[in-house]
Design a protein around this motif. Structure first.
Motif: not given
Lengths: 244, 244
Positions: A167-188
């Motif tokens: 999985d590739v993650f990035g920070t943007f102005m209109n993405g998923e709310n980072i506090y509410k979403t599930e996040l894995p223990s791996t990825g970029i």
């Protein structure tokens, strides 16, 4: 005593071109030098005003305060300067959480991001070719020794992401709310340039756009500093580990 | 045209002593100046190479690029420099979350902490007398306009904490795990000096010691950069708001 030739060589290491030609970089100050001496990094020369380091005698040169001033890139030099070999980057572990920097330019930002990776147990930091060099003296100074514990690889970021099946993650102005979403223990996790954010060619490769929500009334803040954004994002990824 | 007298005055504003004597500070660059023009801050003079600002004509001086270089404190000056009045700090709202800085010295750190306060809706930032001045040009530059939206008060931190009836939080190495503990929506959060952390006289006033846990094997990282620690702590306080 330090020779004219040595002064010239050490001063040249403030420039990336000469660091790469010579395969060497400089570390200043007692604590920083001790961290590198206690690591896998190979010492080339240690110039010191005090005989306090645990290093092979043939590599140690006693110098005066005045000589230290001549070789130091600091306003207030601290006791010693050491020259180490730039190591080859180790293999990247693609089964772990990886931080990727897309043209981060400020040495202070890179230095504190390296400390964050170390704090949060991120072993691999990958950097686009235009990201500031991690052996830049200001970066080395800002990492406070964390540079010895994080594997940093400069590469073509587009190619690396394409060739890595995660999985590739990035920070943007209109993405998923980072506090509410599930996040894995791996990825970029990709962090972008201070002025321009994540470049378009990388943006199309991001699977999940994350947003750090703003609070309060104004919501006018243009953006967070990239190192602070990295801090918050890493905090969120790692928080999930203890909650499981 | 800019006079010799004006050049001398503007250059003097790089020093805290003169900023305080004159009650003035400088802002550089288009975006930053626009943010201050659109705020409560009172413009004193605007020196610009381009007529692009919405400001009272009698306060605007057209200058050349060469003149801008003479008055700028930047390596690469950007279009304009404006001088504003330093406002009086407003009353502190003690019923909200307050960030308190105990001798933070680095202008870049203070600047990004002000941006964080703005991002996370913290209206009041209180600073010990020895914290770097928020009208220092490097701080103003690093805040990217957030300085117009955060109320910053320099005061005796010990006295302020003693006189305020609220929970006092601080970050330490062996406190409660910040990810697992309950956090309120109000209180004072103290962040310490870059080298020495929170001073002993403040430490005794902290009701709840918080810890940002380390991950991974080494756990050798000495500390996080104070701005990054602020980012993580604020993120944790604000995250609780949406989870309620």
């Amino acid at each position: 005593m330090v020779t004219k030739h040595q002064i010239k060589l050490i001063k040249s290491l403030t420039q990336k071109k000469y660091r790469q030609q010579l395969g060497l970089f400089a570390v200043e100050g007692i604590k920083g030098i001790e961290e590198f001496l206690n690591s896998d990094f190979k010492l080339q020369n240690l110039y010191t005003t005090q005989p306090i380091f645990d290093a092979p005698k043939q590599l140690v040169t006693d110098i005066s305060e005045a000589e230290l001033k001549k070789i130091s890139s600091l306003k207030n030099p601290n006791t010693a300067l050491a020259v180490f070999n730039i190591p080859k980057a180790k293999d990247i572990d693609r089964e772990e959480l990886i931080i990727a920097l897309d043209d981060v330019r400020d040495p202070g930002n890179l230095g504190t991001i390296i400390r964050l990776c170390d704090w949060y147990g991120v072993k691999d930091l990958v950097c686009s070719a235009n990201t500031v060099d991690c052996y830049n003296p200001k970066v080395v100074q800002a990492t406070m020794g964390s540079l010895t514990r994080v594997n940093i690889t400069y590469l073509n970021l587009e190619e690396f992401i394409s060739a890595t099946n995660t999985d590739v993650f990035g920070t943007f102005m209109n993405g998923e709310n980072i506090y509410k979403t599930e996040l894995p223990s791996t990825g970029i996790v990709v962090l972008g340039n201070e002025a321009n954010g994540i470049s378009d060619s990388i943006k199309v490769k991001v699977d999940r756009q994350l947003t750090i929500p703003q609070y309060g009334e104004s919501k006018n803040t243009e953006s967070l500093n990239v190192a602070n954004a990295t801090a918050i994002v890493l905090s969120e990824f790692r928080r999930r580990l203890i909650e499981k």
